[in-house]
Scaffold this active site. Structure first.
Site, PDB file in Angstrom:
ATOM      1  N   HIS A   4      -2.434   8.038   7.585  1.00  0.00           N
ATOM      2  CA  HIS A   4      -0.918   8.783   6.063  1.00  0.00           C
ATOM      3  C   HIS A   4      -1.900   9.618   6.213  1.00  0.00           C
ATOM      4  O   HIS A   4      -1.103  11.228   5.508  1.00  0.00           O
ATOM      5  CB  HIS A   4      -0.528   7.968   4.978  1.00  0.00           C
ATOM      6  CG  HIS A   4       0.697   6.824   5.306  1.00  0.00           C
ATOM      7  ND1 HIS A   4       1.961   7.271   6.389  1.00  0.00           N
ATOM      8  CD2 HIS A   4       1.206   5.566   4.784  1.00  0.00           C
ATOM      9  CE1 HIS A   4       2.896   6.072   6.088  1.00  0.00           C
ATOM     10  NE2 HIS A   4       2.604   5.054   5.931  1.00  0.00           N
ATOM     11  N   CYS A  61       6.031  -0.023   7.559  1.00  0.00           N
ATOM     12  CA  CYS A  61       5.639   0.984   6.449  1.00  0.00           C
ATOM     13  C   CYS A  61       6.570   1.266   5.045  1.00  0.00           C
ATOM     14  O   CYS A  61       7.698   1.494   6.124  1.00  0.00           O
ATOM     15  CB  CYS A  61       5.465   2.167   7.341  1.00  0.00           C
ATOM     16  SG  CYS A  61       4.995   3.719   6.730  1.00  0.00           S
ATOM     17  N   LEU A  62       6.269   1.606   3.859  1.00  0.00           N
ATOM     18  CA  LEU A  62       7.981   2.276   2.887  1.00  0.00           C
ATOM     19  C   LEU A  62       8.422   3.293   3.652  1.00  0.00           C
ATOM     20  O   LEU A  62       9.432   3.607   3.555  1.00  0.00           O
ATOM     21  CB  LEU A  62       7.374   2.508   1.612  1.00  0.00           C
ATOM     22  CG  LEU A  62       6.595   1.307   1.194  1.00  0.00           C
ATOM     23  CD1 LEU A  62       5.727   1.373  -0.467  1.00  0.00           C
ATOM     24  CD2 LEU A  62       7.505  -0.455   0.779  1.00  0.00           C
ATOM     25  N   GLN A  89       3.413  10.010   1.506  1.00  0.00           N
ATOM     26  CA  GLN A  89       4.511   9.807   1.253  1.00  0.00           C
ATOM     27  C   GLN A  89       4.658   9.840   0.302  1.00  0.00           C
ATOM     28  O   GLN A  89       6.444   9.115   0.003  1.00  0.00           O
ATOM     29  CB  GLN A  89       4.164   7.636   1.230  1.00  0.00           C
ATOM     30  CG  GLN A  89       3.606   7.106   2.808  1.00  0.00           C
ATOM     31  CD  GLN A  89       3.713   5.642   3.081  1.00  0.00           C
ATOM     32  OE1 GLN A  89       2.585   5.417   2.252  1.00  0.00           O
ATOM     33  NE2 GLN A  89       5.317   5.003   3.162  1.00  0.00           N
ATOM     34  N   GLY A 115       0.830  -1.224  -0.485  1.00  0.00           N
ATOM     35  CA  GLY A 115      -0.122   0.138  -0.143  1.00  0.00           C
ATOM     36  C   GLY A 115       1.025   1.184   0.020  1.00  0.00           C
ATOM     37  O   GLY A 115       2.119   1.096   0.600  1.00  0.00           O
ATOM     38  N   HIS A 123      -3.996   1.695   7.695  1.00  0.00           N
ATOM     39  CA  HIS A 123      -2.772   2.684   7.969  1.00  0.00           C
ATOM     40  C   HIS A 123      -2.745   3.259   6.199  1.00  0.00           C
ATOM     41  O   HIS A 123      -1.730   4.814   7.008  1.00  0.00           O
ATOM     42  CB  HIS A 123      -1.647   1.662   7.472  1.00  0.00           C
ATOM     43  CG  HIS A 123       0.022   1.245   7.372  1.00  0.00           C
ATOM     44  ND1 HIS A 123       0.812   1.359   8.224  1.00  0.00           N
ATOM     45  CD2 HIS A 123      -0.148   2.174   6.886  1.00  0.00           C
ATOM     46  CE1 HIS A 123       1.730   1.505   8.004  1.00  0.00           C
ATOM     47  NE2 HIS A 123       1.327   2.187   7.259  1.00  0.00           N
ATOM     48  N   GLU A 124      -3.265   3.418   5.784  1.00  0.00           N
ATOM     49  CA  GLU A 124      -3.133   4.544   4.527  1.00  0.00           C
ATOM     50  C   GLU A 124      -3.773   5.656   4.453  1.00  0.00           C
ATOM     51  O   GLU A 124      -3.368   6.309   4.743  1.00  0.00           O
ATOM     52  CB  GLU A 124      -3.077   3.412   3.245  1.00  0.00           C
ATOM     53  CG  GLU A 124      -2.827   2.522   2.571  1.00  0.00           C
ATOM     54  CD  GLU A 124      -1.056   2.437   2.918  1.00  0.00           C
ATOM     55  OE1 GLU A 124      -0.391   3.523   2.954  1.00  0.00           O
ATOM     56  OE2 GLU A 124      -0.427   1.179   3.547  1.00  0.00           O
TER      57      GLU A 124
END
Ligand code: NI
Length: 171
Positions: free
Chosen positions: A138, A92-93, A51, A46, A134-135
């Site tokens: 963000h 997470c990226l 991000q 995701g 989670h996204e």
């Protein structure tokens, strides 16, 4: 194919709150395509626009095993969440090489707009429910490590700063 640079925690830009997308036009479709490329290249399951330093409410997700089922959520909103919660080991990226348990509602319903500008609703559980929440965090400027203890967060921040310096010196 265009890859976008992914911001790393504790970059303050990760805490900006994203604005709703007013219209799904060619510019938004390009952002979605670039975000998908960036997510698959990482690889990740995701990615939120925040991000990649784009502060508009756009999320791309692919939780399929073969990474061939792209899901796009524009202006996503949680319209229902279960009282039952579940703990999941998240990553997470924007916080590379770090994973920890976060507890969230086990099931949710989300409404959003697709890349054709059409409304849709989806019920999610398991990894998809985790990933969506989670996204969407963000987009509100929240990174999953903020659910952890201050002690853990401080340690992660130090590690990330060290990592950034190492990457810098390799350039
Ligand atoms: Ni993330």
């Amino acid at each position: 194919m265009a890859l976008l640079p992914v911001l790393c925690y504790p970059d303050p830009r990760l805490h900006k709150v994203a604005k709703p997308v007013a219209q799904v036009d060619a510019r938004i479709k390009q952002i979605v395509a670039d975000m998908a490329d960036t997510m698959y290249e990482a690889p990740g399951v995701g990615l939120a626009a925040t991000q990649v330093d784009i502060h508009e409410r756009i999320v791309v997700i692919d939780v399929s095993e073969d990474q061939n089922e792209l899901m796009v959520f524009i202006n996503p909103e949680i319209i229902w969440a279960s009282a039952e919660t579940k703990s999941w080991r998240e990553g997470c990226l924007s916080v590379p090489e770090f994973y920890d348990e976060v507890e969230r509602p086990a099931e949710i319903r989300v409404k959003a707009i697709d890349t054709n500008g059409k409304d849709f609703e989806i019920a999610a559980d398991g990894l998809l429910a985790v990933c969506l929440q989670h996204e969407m965090d963000h987009l509100q400027g929240k990174v999953f490590v903020e659910y952890l203890s201050i002690l853990k967060r401080t340690r992660i921040t130090q590690k990330m700063k060290k990592r950034a310096k190492e990457l810098e010196s390799q350039r």
